[in-house]
Design an enzyme around this catalytic site. Structure first.
Site, PDB file in Angstrom:
ATOM      1  N   THR A   1       0.909  -1.268   0.004  1.00 41.45           N
ATOM      2  CA  THR A   1      -0.004  -0.062  -0.042  1.00 41.45           C
ATOM      3  C   THR A   1       0.904   1.344   0.020  1.00 41.45           C
ATOM      4  OG1 THR A   1      -0.116   0.264   2.509  1.00 41.45           O
ATOM      5  CG2 THR A   1      -1.821  -1.274   1.260  1.00 41.45           C
TER       6      THR A   1
ATOM      7  N   SER B   1       2.469   2.867  -2.370  1.00 42.70           N
ATOM      8  CA  SER B   1       3.912   2.570  -2.874  1.00 42.70           C
ATOM      9  C   SER B   1       4.330   3.188  -4.147  1.00 42.70           C
ATOM     10  CB  SER B   1       3.872   0.844  -3.193  1.00 42.70           C
ATOM     11  OG  SER B   1       2.669   0.637  -4.000  1.00 42.70           O
TER      12      SER B   1
ATOM     13  N   GLY C   1       8.489   7.220  -1.819  1.00 43.36           N
ATOM     14  CA  GLY C   1       9.066   6.965  -0.427  1.00 43.36           C
ATOM     15  C   GLY C   1       9.250   5.247  -0.172  1.00 43.36           C
ATOM     16  N   ILE C   2       9.219   4.852   0.926  1.00 47.76           N
ATOM     17  CA  ILE C   2       9.293   3.499   1.426  1.00 47.76           C
ATOM     18  C   ILE C   2       8.879   2.617   0.800  1.00 47.76           C
ATOM     19  CG2 ILE C   2       9.494   2.111   3.534  1.00 47.76           C
ATOM     20  CD1 ILE C   2      10.019   4.512   5.330  1.00 47.76           C
ATOM     21  N   GLY C   3       7.640   2.853   0.500  1.00 48.63           N
ATOM     22  CA  GLY C   3       6.521   1.691  -0.013  1.00 48.63           C
ATOM     23  C   GLY C   3       7.066   1.467  -1.536  1.00 48.63           C
TER      24      GLY C   3
ATOM     25  N   SER D   1       7.043   2.217  13.333  1.00 43.44           N
ATOM     26  CA  SER D   1       7.920   3.360  13.485  1.00 43.44           C
ATOM     27  C   SER D   1       8.594   3.112  14.868  1.00 43.44           C
ATOM     28  CB  SER D   1       7.121   4.904  13.216  1.00 43.44           C
ATOM     29  OG  SER D   1       8.101   5.754  13.648  1.00 43.44           O
TER      30      SER D   1
ATOM     31  N   TYR E   1       0.648  10.677  15.996  1.00 40.85           N
ATOM     32  CA  TYR E   1       1.134   9.477  15.052  1.00 40.85           C
ATOM     33  C   TYR E   1       1.729   8.475  15.945  1.00 40.85           C
ATOM     34  CZ  TYR E   1       4.837   7.996  12.100  1.00 40.85           C
ATOM     35  OH  TYR E   1       5.672   7.174  11.295  1.00 40.85           O
TER      36      TYR E   1
HETATM   37  P1  NAD Z   1       5.912   9.372   2.244  1.00 42.99           P
HETATM   38  O1  NAD Z   1       4.865  10.354   2.303  1.00 42.99           O
HETATM   39  O2  NAD Z   1       7.380   9.727   1.341  1.00 42.99           O
HETATM   40  O3  NAD Z   1       5.259   8.257   0.900  1.00 42.99           O
HETATM   41  C1  NAD Z   1       4.119   7.804   1.036  1.00 42.99           C
HETATM   42  C2  NAD Z   1       3.244   7.553  -0.249  1.00 42.99           C
HETATM   43  O4  NAD Z   1       1.943   7.034   0.097  1.00 42.99           O
HETATM   44  C3  NAD Z   1       3.012   8.447  -1.373  1.00 42.99           C
HETATM   45  O5  NAD Z   1       3.436   8.030  -2.465  1.00 42.99           O
HETATM   46  C4  NAD Z   1       1.638   8.806  -1.217  1.00 42.99           C
HETATM   47  O6  NAD Z   1       1.315   9.336  -2.342  1.00 42.99           O
HETATM   48  C5  NAD Z   1       1.025   7.898  -0.469  1.00 42.99           C
HETATM   49  N1  NAD Z   1      -0.252   7.889   0.303  1.00 42.99           N
HETATM   50  C6  NAD Z   1      -0.177   8.676   1.289  1.00 42.99           C
HETATM   51  N2  NAD Z   1      -1.364   8.716   1.888  1.00 42.99           N
HETATM   52  C7  NAD Z   1      -2.088   7.715   1.194  1.00 42.99           C
HETATM   53  C8  NAD Z   1      -3.445   7.000   1.307  1.00 42.99           C
HETATM   54  N3  NAD Z   1      -4.377   7.702   2.050  1.00 42.99           N
HETATM   55  N4  NAD Z   1      -3.640   6.169   0.460  1.00 42.99           N
HETATM   56  C9  NAD Z   1      -2.799   5.615  -0.525  1.00 42.99           C
HETATM   57  N5  NAD Z   1      -1.553   6.137  -0.582  1.00 42.99           N
HETATM   58  C10 NAD Z   1      -1.468   7.221   0.166  1.00 42.99           C
HETATM   59  O7  NAD Z   1       5.899   8.197   3.217  1.00 42.99           O
HETATM   60  P2  NAD Z   1       7.205   7.477   3.796  1.00 42.99           P
HETATM   61  O8  NAD Z   1       7.979   8.572   4.709  1.00 42.99           O
HETATM   62  O9  NAD Z   1       7.710   6.608   2.801  1.00 42.99           O
HETATM   63  O10 NAD Z   1       6.259   6.455   4.924  1.00 42.99           O
HETATM   64  C11 NAD Z   1       5.677   5.477   4.559  1.00 42.99           C
HETATM   65  C12 NAD Z   1       5.400   4.696   5.851  1.00 42.99           C
HETATM   66  O11 NAD Z   1       6.841   4.579   6.578  1.00 42.99           O
HETATM   67  C13 NAD Z   1       4.409   5.214   6.554  1.00 42.99           C
HETATM   68  O12 NAD Z   1       3.699   4.486   7.146  1.00 42.99           O
HETATM   69  C14 NAD Z   1       5.411   6.142   7.800  1.00 42.99           C
HETATM   70  O13 NAD Z   1       4.702   6.131   8.977  1.00 42.99           O
HETATM   71  C15 NAD Z   1       6.467   5.000   7.979  1.00 42.99           C
HETATM   72  N6  NAD Z   1       7.813   5.656   8.433  1.00 42.99           N
HETATM   73  C16 NAD Z   1       8.302   6.741   7.895  1.00 42.99           C
HETATM   74  C17 NAD Z   1       9.543   7.261   8.322  1.00 42.99           C
HETATM   75  C18 NAD Z   1      10.566   8.266   7.920  1.00 42.99           C
HETATM   76  O14 NAD Z   1      11.285   8.827   8.444  1.00 42.99           O
HETATM   77  N7  NAD Z   1      10.226   8.563   6.488  1.00 42.99           N
HETATM   78  C19 NAD Z   1      10.022   6.602   9.811  1.00 42.99           C
HETATM   79  C20 NAD Z   1       9.184   5.560  10.312  1.00 42.99           C
HETATM   80  C21 NAD Z   1       8.140   5.216   9.591  1.00 42.99           C
END
Ligand code: NAD
Length: 264
Positions: free
Chosen positions: A13, A15, A18-20, A141, A154
């Site tokens: 999801t 994806s 970012g991480i996805g 996280s 969060y």
């Molecule tokens: P990001 O914001 O860089 O990317 C998220 C992606 O999710 C984007 O492509 C966006 O379009 C999509 N998205 C957002 N809301 C959505 C929704 N309602 N439905 C479908 N798609 C949606 O996020 P990230 O930093 O890669 O974070 C991904 C996960 O990792 C999250 O659960 C976040 O809590 C966790 N996380 C991130 C970090 C960090 O430092 N980046 C640290 C710990 C945990």
């Protein structure tokens, strides 16, 4: 160790960035058929192209659905009847003082960060158990354990994911299905970079330096002293989804750079 996920169908999801996206690329590289998800058709198309750049022969499809409500989860289930690997990555984050977070914002955090994973696990876990193999990973996280007072809303959702993953792992006992959480620390994803951009511009420094400065000041217990890359997080997730990780279930696997200051 050679991770081979050919013949497996994975859904990641959120994806398209970012991480996805890094997880989707990692799973596709390991041979899985990957279903991408983003909120718009455009972002899904861009995500598919990004995966193909890294893995030209990847088996891929994508679903545009917003996971902040039940309708989004239903759209995914309709398009994707069964999966072997479910990565619940969708999550929103951002600082806001506790006294300014109203019920509506709490609700949106709970819906996107917790209920999306509840709904999809409810849809797919039984099928995995019936088939005798499956992997569910929640992207939680370090904030699940080190609850940040400026992002309490969060942190609460990230702790809830740990509870959910552990409970589902127990539900799936003896079935060949594992359920785990992965706990990234600060990670240089698109969202994280966007959060730092304004500060970096104001102080005339690079994003890399702003990331290092953020980690060393806001997360001083970090052992690596820098944000992780999205690939570093994805590597742990791909391992958790592998055949080789069959004895790891109900675990909270850290890729936090040592931020959480405990041994176990
Ligand atoms: P990001 O914001 O860089 O990317 C998220 C992606 O999710 C984007 O492509 C966006 O379009 C999509 N998205 C957002 N809301 C959505 C929704 N309602 N439905 C479908 N798609 C949606 O996020 P990230 O930093 O890669 O974070 C991904 C996960 O990792 C999250 O659960 C976040 O809590 C966790 N996380 C991130 C970090 C960090 O430092 N980046 C640290 C710990 C945990």
């Amino acid at each position: 160790m050679q991770i081979d996920l050919s013949g497996k169908r994975a859904l990641v999801t959120a994806s398209t960035g970012g991480i996805g996206l890094a997880i989707a690329i990692g799973l596709a590289r390991a041979g899985a058929h990957v279903t991408l998800n983003g909120r718009s058709e455009d972002s899904v198309q861009r995500g598919l192209e990004a995966v193909r750049e890294h893995v030209p022969d990847a088996g891929l499809d994508g679903i545009a659905a917003d996971l902040s409500d039940a309708a989004g989860a239903r759209a995914i289930m309709k398009a994707c009847a069964e999966v072997d690997i479910l990565v619940n990555n969708a999550g929103i984050y951002g600082p806001k003082p506790f006294f300014e977070v109203d019920d509506e914002l709490w609700e949106s955090y709970l819906q996107t960060n917790v209920m999306s994973g509840v709904r999809l696990s409810r849809a797919y876990l039984q099928g995995m158990m019936a088939r005798g193999w499956g992997r569910i990973v929640f992207i939680s996280s370090e904030s699940a354990l080190n609850i940040p007072p400026d992002m309490l809303h969060y942190g609460v959702t990230k702790t809830a994911q740990l509870s959910l993953a552990r409970g589902l792992a127990k539900l799936a006992r003896h079935s060949g299905v594992t359920v785990n959480s992965v706990l990234p620390g600060p990670t240089a994803s698109d969202g994280f970079v966007a959060m730092l951009k304004e500060q970096a511009e104001k102080e005339g420094k690079s994003i890399e330096q702003a990331g290092i400065d953020f980690v060393r000041s806001a997360r001083p217990s970090s052992i690596i002293g820098r944000p992780a890359s999205v690939e570093e997080v994805a590597n742990m997730v791909v391992y958790a989804c592998s055949e080789q990780a069959s004895a790891t279930s109900g675990a909270a696997l850290r890729v936090d750079g040592g931020v959480v200051d405990t041994i176990a």
